[in-house]
Design an enzyme around this catalytic site. Structure first.
Site, PDB file in Angstrom:
ATOM      1  N   ASP A  13       0.809  -1.221   0.000  1.00 54.45           N
ATOM      2  CA  ASP A  13       0.000   0.000   0.000  1.00 54.45           C
ATOM      3  C   ASP A  13       0.841   1.269   0.000  1.00 54.45           C
ATOM      4  O   ASP A  13       0.448   2.296   0.564  1.00 54.45           O
ATOM      5  CB  ASP A  13      -0.968   0.002   1.199  1.00 54.45           C
ATOM      6  CG  ASP A  13      -1.780  -1.269   1.258  1.00 54.45           C
ATOM      7  OD1 ASP A  13      -2.172  -1.762   0.191  1.00 54.45           O
ATOM      8  OD2 ASP A  13      -2.010  -1.787   2.374  1.00 54.45           O
ATOM      9  N   GLY A  40      -4.630  -4.285  -3.658  1.00 51.90           N
ATOM     10  CA  GLY A  40      -5.574  -3.182  -3.818  1.00 51.90           C
ATOM     11  C   GLY A  40      -4.774  -1.972  -4.213  1.00 51.90           C
ATOM     12  O   GLY A  40      -4.051  -1.415  -3.396  1.00 51.90           O
TER      13      GLY A  40
END
Ligand code: GDP
Ligand code: IMO
Ligand code: MG
Length: 429
Positions: A13, A40
């Protein structure tokens, strides 16, 4: 023939999606070499936000051909849901290609991921629950299913039978779950065959041919260095090799063809899931970073653990990946903090370690030794050159660069594509 790899330098991230997007208009291919829908990656363009999971963020770059590489594990249901979601928002996903050698995540992998975590109790990894570990386990155990198997029903059935023979024993006898029928799994995969077929290619051939023709290939790594199954904080890692060498294996682009390895690193540190984290904050400052940085997982919504920048980790990541450049993100999040600590070494049971200790036990005992930097209060989100930054921010960035093992070629001062200070061109500079 530039082949550039983007690698997370911490625990994920860091802003790999943003970095990919920034370069997207200038690359011909974006290949995802590892991981699956545990990732993600966020892209923000003109205030519009996209969150990519299984698909490379490069799918949003109109000129690039996005590829899911051989090193990935693919959940077909999640794949088509994600494609449909993007199409519904007006994105064009028609150029997507998938390696015939990529592995498949079966529904039983997801079940096994969840029951294994429960079984581990206090020692749980805190996985994303997407079946990633069990799918890679099957790959290495030579019990895996690959994308190409969906087009040969007889082979598919044989492989599912082989895998379930073992899985059902485990599910029923160890985990007290229901057994899984071969037919159910075979039908599940066959139901995607038609939609999948036109997407599948020999991606290793295509990528090497592209490089031969002088095209630009970007490898968009999932996860990060310290989640790497070899180089990370084992066992609190993912089950693939998100490091630069892994990108070579996971795309079929030989190591000698990789021209640049760019580490993406936050100006502080975050981690989702369990495992050691020397600079972690447990106080209001930790909550402040979480809130100000919007540190909530894209994939599972879990709050991310937060802490200060750790230069020992950065130096180790530079070494393991052979980083040529760093892209530092989220400098803006530190605006307004009076004094910013940076971890320069560890104290392990009274002994100073300037570099990563050798053993896991030592790393678990590592206490950060901090150096402190004066903060700044000016809004830096409009800065487009280092000189635009307040003096204290310049000192902070230059000090980090000195201790991190590679030059800082880009600095993020906000989530949007444009909110970036480019110091050296990441493709040609
Ligand atoms: P990835 O998994 O490495 O692609 O990173 P994520 O997308 O999971 O998390 C990074 C988050 O930080 C996203 O919400 C990005 O929009 C955001 N982000 C990236 N770079 C910057 C930056 O320079 N400043 C700020 N404020 N946010 C950023
Ligand atoms: P991106 O690409 C942050 C973490 C999980 C867990 C461990 C193992 O967005 O940076 P897994 O489901 O992979 O078996 O979980 O790895 N993890 C991530 N953390 N960012 C990610 O991806 C992650 N992918 C996996 O939280 O600790
Ligand atoms: Mg992420």
């Amino acid at each position: 023939m530039p082949a550039i790899v983007i690698v997370g330098a911490q625990w994920g991230d860091e802003g790999k999606g943003k970095a990919t997007d920034l370069l997207g208009s200038r690359v011909d291919y974006v290949v995802k070499p590892n991981g699956g829908n545990n990732a993600g990656h966020t892209v923000v363009v003109g205030g519009e936000k996209y969150e990519l999971k299984l698909l490379p963020a490069g799918i949003l770059s109109p000129n690039a051909i996005p590829i899911i590489g051989n090193g990935c594990v693919i959940n077909l249901e999640a794949l088509f849901d994600e494609i449909d979601g993007l199409e519904a928002r007006g994105a064009d996903t028609s150029k997507l290609k998938i390696s015939a050698n990529a592995h498949l995540v079966a529904p039983y992998h997801q079940v096994l991921d969840k029951v294994t975590e429960r079984f581990l109790g206090k020692r749980a990894i805190g996985t994303t629950g997407r079946g990633i570990g069990p799918a890679y386990m099957d790959k290495v155990a030579r019990l895996g299913l690959r994308v190409q198997d969906v087009f040969d029903e007889s082979i598919l059935r044989q492989k599912v039978e082989g895998s379930l023979k073992q899985k059902n024993e485990l599910l029923v006898k160890v985990y007290n779950r229901r057994s899984v029928e071969v037919d159910e799994i075979v039908s599940y995969f066959l139901s995607y065959a038609e939609r999948l077929r036109p997407l599948v290619i020999d991606s290793t051939f295509a990528l090497n041919e592209a490089l031969d023709e002088g095209k630009v290939v970007l490898m968009e790594g999932g996860q990060a260095t310290f989640l790497d199954v070899d180089h990370g904080t084992y066992p609190f890692v993912t089950s693939s090799n998100p490091t630069a060498g892994g990108a070579s294996v996971g795309s079929g682009i030989g190591p000698t063809r990789i021209t640049r390895a760019v580490g993406i690193i936050k100006a502080y540190t975050t981690r989702v899931g369990a495992g050691p984290f020397p600079t972690e904050l447990f106080d209001d400052m930790g909550l402040y970073l979480q809130k100000t940085g919007g540190e909530f997982g894209v994939n599972t919504g879990r709050p991310r653990r937060t802490g200060w920048y750790d230069a020992v980790l950065a130096r180790h990541a530079s070494r393991v990946n052979g980083f040529t450049d760093y892209f530092v993100t989220k400098l803006d999040v530190l605006t307004g903090i009076e004094r910013i600590p940076v971890c320069v070494a560890y104290d392990v049971d009274g002994v100073r370690h300037d570099e990563m200790p050798m053993t896991q036990t030592e790393f678990h005992h590592a206490k950060p030794i901090f150096e402190y930097f004066e903060g700044w209060t000016e809004d830096i989100t409009g800065a487009r050159s280092i000189e635009d930054l307040p003096d204290n921010a310049q000192v902070y960035v230059r000090a980090l660069e000195k201790m991190s093992g590679a030059r800082f070629s880009a600095i993020g001062v906000g989530p949007d594509r444009d909110q970036t200070i480019v110091v050296n061109d990441l493709i040609t500079g």
